[in-house]
Design an enzyme around this catalytic site. Structure first.
Site, PDB file in Angstrom:
ATOM      1  N   SER A  86      11.060  71.479  13.754  1.00  0.00           N
ATOM      2  CA  SER A  86      10.589  72.727  13.135  1.00  0.00           C
ATOM      3  C   SER A  86       9.830  72.404  11.849  1.00  0.00           C
ATOM      4  O   SER A  86      10.372  71.774  10.944  1.00  0.00           O
ATOM      5  CB  SER A  86      11.794  73.614  12.815  1.00  0.00           C
ATOM      6  OG  SER A  86      11.405  74.599  11.888  1.00  0.00           O
ATOM      7  N   HIS A 107       7.779  73.093  16.726  1.00  0.00           N
ATOM      8  CA  HIS A 107       8.297  74.453  16.599  1.00  0.00           C
ATOM      9  C   HIS A 107       7.749  75.057  15.305  1.00  0.00           C
ATOM     10  O   HIS A 107       7.911  74.484  14.224  1.00  0.00           O
ATOM     11  CB  HIS A 107       9.823  74.396  16.573  1.00  0.00           C
ATOM     12  CG  HIS A 107      10.503  75.712  16.541  1.00  0.00           C
ATOM     13  ND1 HIS A 107      10.756  76.455  17.673  1.00  0.00           N
ATOM     14  CD2 HIS A 107      10.986  76.438  15.512  1.00  0.00           C
ATOM     15  CE1 HIS A 107      11.385  77.571  17.345  1.00  0.00           C
ATOM     16  NE2 HIS A 107      11.529  77.584  16.032  1.00  0.00           N
ATOM     17  N   ASP A 118       7.766  78.333  12.899  1.00  0.00           N
ATOM     18  CA  ASP A 118       8.508  79.546  12.577  1.00  0.00           C
ATOM     19  C   ASP A 118       7.636  80.520  11.803  1.00  0.00           C
ATOM     20  O   ASP A 118       7.282  80.267  10.651  1.00  0.00           O
ATOM     21  CB  ASP A 118       9.734  79.192  11.728  1.00  0.00           C
ATOM     22  CG  ASP A 118      10.806  78.500  12.549  1.00  0.00           C
ATOM     23  OD1 ASP A 118      11.200  79.067  13.579  1.00  0.00           O
ATOM     24  OD2 ASP A 118      11.240  77.399  12.166  1.00  0.00           O
ATOM     25  N   MET A 150       7.404  83.996   9.960  1.00  0.00           N
ATOM     26  CA  MET A 150       8.282  85.001   9.336  1.00  0.00           C
ATOM     27  C   MET A 150       7.426  85.960   8.522  1.00  0.00           C
ATOM     28  O   MET A 150       6.494  85.527   7.833  1.00  0.00           O
ATOM     29  CB  MET A 150       9.299  84.308   8.431  1.00  0.00           C
ATOM     30  CG  MET A 150      10.117  83.244   9.147  1.00  0.00           C
ATOM     31  SD  MET A 150      11.399  82.592   8.075  1.00  0.00           S
ATOM     32  CE  MET A 150      12.009  81.236   9.094  1.00  0.00           C
ATOM     33  N   HIS A 205       7.643  80.583  17.277  1.00  0.00           N
ATOM     34  CA  HIS A 205       8.796  81.487  17.213  1.00  0.00           C
ATOM     35  C   HIS A 205       8.457  82.573  16.204  1.00  0.00           C
ATOM     36  O   HIS A 205       8.413  82.305  15.003  1.00  0.00           O
ATOM     37  CB  HIS A 205      10.012  80.652  16.775  1.00  0.00           C
ATOM     38  CG  HIS A 205      11.253  81.439  16.500  1.00  0.00           C
ATOM     39  ND1 HIS A 205      12.319  80.894  15.793  1.00  0.00           N
ATOM     40  CD2 HIS A 205      11.629  82.701  16.836  1.00  0.00           C
ATOM     41  CE1 HIS A 205      13.280  81.799  15.709  1.00  0.00           C
ATOM     42  NE2 HIS A 205      12.888  82.900  16.328  1.00  0.00           N
ATOM     43  N   MET A 247       9.328  85.619  14.103  1.00  0.00           N
ATOM     44  CA  MET A 247      10.398  86.448  13.539  1.00  0.00           C
ATOM     45  C   MET A 247       9.696  87.551  12.765  1.00  0.00           C
ATOM     46  O   MET A 247       9.614  87.530  11.527  1.00  0.00           O
ATOM     47  CB  MET A 247      11.288  85.597  12.623  1.00  0.00           C
ATOM     48  CG  MET A 247      12.213  84.678  13.393  1.00  0.00           C
ATOM     49  SD  MET A 247      12.803  83.296  12.418  1.00  0.00           S
ATOM     50  CE  MET A 247      11.476  82.131  12.730  1.00  0.00           C
ATOM     51  N   MET A 292      19.557  81.760  18.865  1.00  0.00           N
ATOM     52  CA  MET A 292      19.634  81.438  17.439  1.00  0.00           C
ATOM     53  C   MET A 292      21.078  81.081  17.090  1.00  0.00           C
ATOM     54  O   MET A 292      21.992  81.882  17.297  1.00  0.00           O
ATOM     55  CB  MET A 292      19.197  82.636  16.580  1.00  0.00           C
ATOM     56  CG  MET A 292      17.743  83.027  16.718  1.00  0.00           C
ATOM     57  SD  MET A 292      16.591  81.699  16.322  1.00  0.00           S
ATOM     58  CE  MET A 292      17.031  81.351  14.623  1.00  0.00           C
ATOM     59  N   GLY A 352      15.626  83.175   9.575  1.00  0.00           N
ATOM     60  CA  GLY A 352      15.069  83.397   8.238  1.00  0.00           C
ATOM     61  C   GLY A 352      14.938  82.147   7.385  1.00  0.00           C
ATOM     62  O   GLY A 352      13.993  82.035   6.619  1.00  0.00           O
ATOM     63  N   PHE A 353      15.881  81.229   7.518  1.00  0.00           N
ATOM     64  CA  PHE A 353      15.846  80.055   6.646  1.00  0.00           C
ATOM     65  C   PHE A 353      16.307  78.803   7.388  1.00  0.00           C
ATOM     66  O   PHE A 353      17.167  78.881   8.257  1.00  0.00           O
ATOM     67  CB  PHE A 353      16.755  80.272   5.424  1.00  0.00           C
ATOM     68  CG  PHE A 353      16.313  81.426   4.590  1.00  0.00           C
ATOM     69  CD1 PHE A 353      15.317  81.273   3.623  1.00  0.00           C
ATOM     70  CD2 PHE A 353      16.842  82.695   4.794  1.00  0.00           C
ATOM     71  CE1 PHE A 353      14.878  82.360   2.874  1.00  0.00           C
ATOM     72  CE2 PHE A 353      16.406  83.789   4.053  1.00  0.00           C
ATOM     73  CZ  PHE A 353      15.414  83.616   3.078  1.00  0.00           C
ATOM     74  N   GLY A 354      15.711  77.675   6.999  1.00  0.00           N
ATOM     75  CA  GLY A 354      16.186  76.395   7.502  1.00  0.00           C
ATOM     76  C   GLY A 354      17.403  75.952   6.690  1.00  0.00           C
ATOM     77  O   GLY A 354      17.728  76.554   5.663  1.00  0.00           O
ATOM     78  N   GLY A 355      18.078  74.922   7.170  1.00  0.00           N
ATOM     79  CA  GLY A 355      19.146  74.305   6.391  1.00  0.00           C
ATOM     80  C   GLY A 355      20.476  75.031   6.409  1.00  0.00           C
ATOM     81  O   GLY A 355      21.363  74.724   5.624  1.00  0.00           O
ATOM     82  N   ASP A 361      18.315  77.054  18.408  1.00  0.00           N
ATOM     83  CA  ASP A 361      17.569  76.946  17.155  1.00  0.00           C
ATOM     84  C   ASP A 361      18.483  77.242  15.970  1.00  0.00           C
ATOM     85  O   ASP A 361      18.946  78.375  15.822  1.00  0.00           O
ATOM     86  CB  ASP A 361      16.402  77.953  17.201  1.00  0.00           C
ATOM     87  CG  ASP A 361      15.485  77.847  16.011  1.00  0.00           C
ATOM     88  OD1 ASP A 361      15.681  76.967  15.160  1.00  0.00           O
ATOM     89  OD2 ASP A 361      14.539  78.664  15.932  1.00  0.00           O
ATOM     90  N   GLY A 362      18.732  76.200  15.150  1.00  0.00           N
ATOM     91  CA  GLY A 362      19.487  76.397  13.917  1.00  0.00           C
ATOM     92  C   GLY A 362      20.686  75.478  13.796  1.00  0.00           C
ATOM     93  O   GLY A 362      21.554  75.459  14.657  1.00  0.00           O
ATOM     94  N   GLY A 363      20.673  74.669  12.741  1.00  0.00           N
ATOM     95  CA  GLY A 363      21.836  73.828  12.449  1.00  0.00           C
ATOM     96  C   GLY A 363      22.054  72.687  13.433  1.00  0.00           C
ATOM     97  O   GLY A 363      23.180  72.200  13.579  1.00  0.00           O
ATOM     98  N   GLY A 411      15.301  71.143  12.415  1.00  0.00           N
ATOM     99  CA  GLY A 411      14.589  71.231  11.150  1.00  0.00           C
ATOM    100  C   GLY A 411      15.151  70.278  10.119  1.00  0.00           C
ATOM    101  O   GLY A 411      14.796  69.108  10.052  1.00  0.00           O
ATOM    102  N   SER A 412      16.092  70.787   9.297  1.00  0.00           N
ATOM    103  CA  SER A 412      16.536  70.031   8.119  1.00  0.00           C
ATOM    104  C   SER A 412      17.144  68.673   8.473  1.00  0.00           C
ATOM    105  O   SER A 412      16.963  67.708   7.718  1.00  0.00           O
ATOM    106  CB  SER A 412      17.522  70.864   7.306  1.00  0.00           C
ATOM    107  OG  SER A 412      18.492  71.421   8.148  1.00  0.00           O
TER     108      SER A 412
HETATM  109  C1  DX5 Z   1      15.364  79.665  11.294  1.00  0.00           C
HETATM  110  C2  DX5 Z   1      14.319  78.966  12.123  1.00  0.00           C
HETATM  111  C3  DX5 Z   1      14.633  77.586  12.537  1.00  0.00           C
HETATM  112  C4  DX5 Z   1      14.851  76.608  11.428  1.00  0.00           C
HETATM  113  C5  DX5 Z   1      15.822  75.578  11.883  1.00  0.00           C
HETATM  114  O1  DX5 Z   1      15.030  81.014  11.202  1.00  0.00           O
HETATM  115  O2  DX5 Z   1      14.051  79.703  13.296  1.00  0.00           O
HETATM  116  O3  DX5 Z   1      13.637  77.101  13.439  1.00  0.00           O
HETATM  117  O4  DX5 Z   1      13.698  75.949  11.019  1.00  0.00           O
HETATM  118  O5  DX5 Z   1      16.110  74.766  10.814  1.00  0.00           O
HETATM  119  P1  DX5 Z   1      17.457  73.932  10.725  1.00  0.00           P
HETATM  120  O6  DX5 Z   1      17.411  72.899  11.807  1.00  0.00           O
HETATM  121  O7  DX5 Z   1      17.416  73.358   9.356  1.00  0.00           O
HETATM  122  O8  DX5 Z   1      18.585  74.915  10.927  1.00  0.00           O
HETATM  123 ZN    ZN Z   2      12.725  78.846  14.889  1.00  0.00          ZN
END
Ligand code: DX5
Ligand code: ZN
Length: 227
Positions: free
Chosen positions: A9, A34, A36, A38, A67, A69, A138, A143-146, A178-180, A200-201
């Site tokens: 991502s 990927h 994102d 927003m 993706h 959002m 999800m 909304g946010f990475g990490g 997607d996420g974590g 992502g992170s």
């Molecule tokens: C969150 C995004 C994700 C995000 C994942 O809204 O859709 O794609 O970048 O990041 P990590 O892997 O850090 O959770």
């Molecule tokens: Zn995403």
């Protein structure tokens, strides 16, 4: 060839160094990117729009997994498709016009994905499953990475896998998550049925992107070996 796909991502990339970041991800063997999107309404954060997607599409040859959002995705889905999305995933919660958006995605010969937020039950997907290529589950609040992986997502992925099997759609519809996603959570989500992983992170915090991707791949290869 592995049946799993890893999609880094760009949200967590060094945005002032995006060209090099993307090249590194391609060289490290990413299956897709990927992106994102927003809008500051559907989610509080604000990120990328069609011009960035168009720019990446023009200069890089890797599939773009977009993706969105955004509120009212029916109004702007075509802009992301025209910009070059190879797969477009929109949120089931953001619209009532699911079928119209799916038709628009098909008109552009792209893959159709539906993203589902943590609080939304899997059963809401039922009328749409036969029309799409992918469900993006999800595993954090969009909304946010990490953010930390939400363990309740495992049950949802397993439930989705069962639903797809019941309707003989398991080959047609990919379960993406997607996420974590980390070297630990990837094994858990894969064991429940996910085949595509947005990362992502975990990837961008690693000093060596290739090594981090290789670590994820070796966890997946081990699971494939155990089957
Ligand atoms: C969150 C995004 C994700 C995000 C994942 O809204 O859709 O794609 O970048 O990041 P990590 O892997 O850090 O959770
Ligand atoms: Zn995403």
């Amino acid at each position: 060839m592995s049946r799993y796909r890893i999609a880094p991502s760009l949200l967590s990339a060094d945005l002032l160094n995006l060209n090099d970041e993307i090249d590194q991800l391609i060289q490290a063997g990413s299956d897709e990117l990927h992106i994102d999107v927003m809008d500051g309404h559907f989610v509080p954060n604000l990120t990328f729009g069609p011009p960035l997607i168009k720019g990446i599409k023009a200069r890089k040859s890797i599939p773009l997994d977009v993706h969105i959002m955004i509120a009212n995705p029916q109004e702007s889905a075509s802009a992301y498709l025209k910009a070059g999305a190879d797969c477009l995933s929109f949120h089931i919660e953001a619209t009532h016009e699911h079928q119209a958006i799916i038709r628009e995605i098909r008109r552009h010969r792209a893959r159709a994905g539906i993203a589902i937020s943590p609080a939304t039950p899997i059963s809401r997907l039922l009328p749409l499953l036969q029309h799409i290529d992918k469900v993006l589950v999800m595993s954090v609040e969009p909304g946010f990475g990490g953010q930390a992986f939400l363990p309740a997502s495992l049950q949802k992925i397993a439930e989705l896998r069962e639903l797809l099997a019941k309707h003989k759609l398991e080959k047609q519809v990919t379960i993406a998550v997607d996420g974590g996603i980390t070297n630990e959570t990837i094994a858990q989500v894969a064991a429940c049925g996910a085949r595509s992983f947005v990362v992502g992170s975990y990837l961008f915090a690693a000093p060596d992107r290739r090594k981090a991707l290789d670590t994820l791949r070796s966890v997946l290869a081990q699971l494939e070996g155990e089957r």
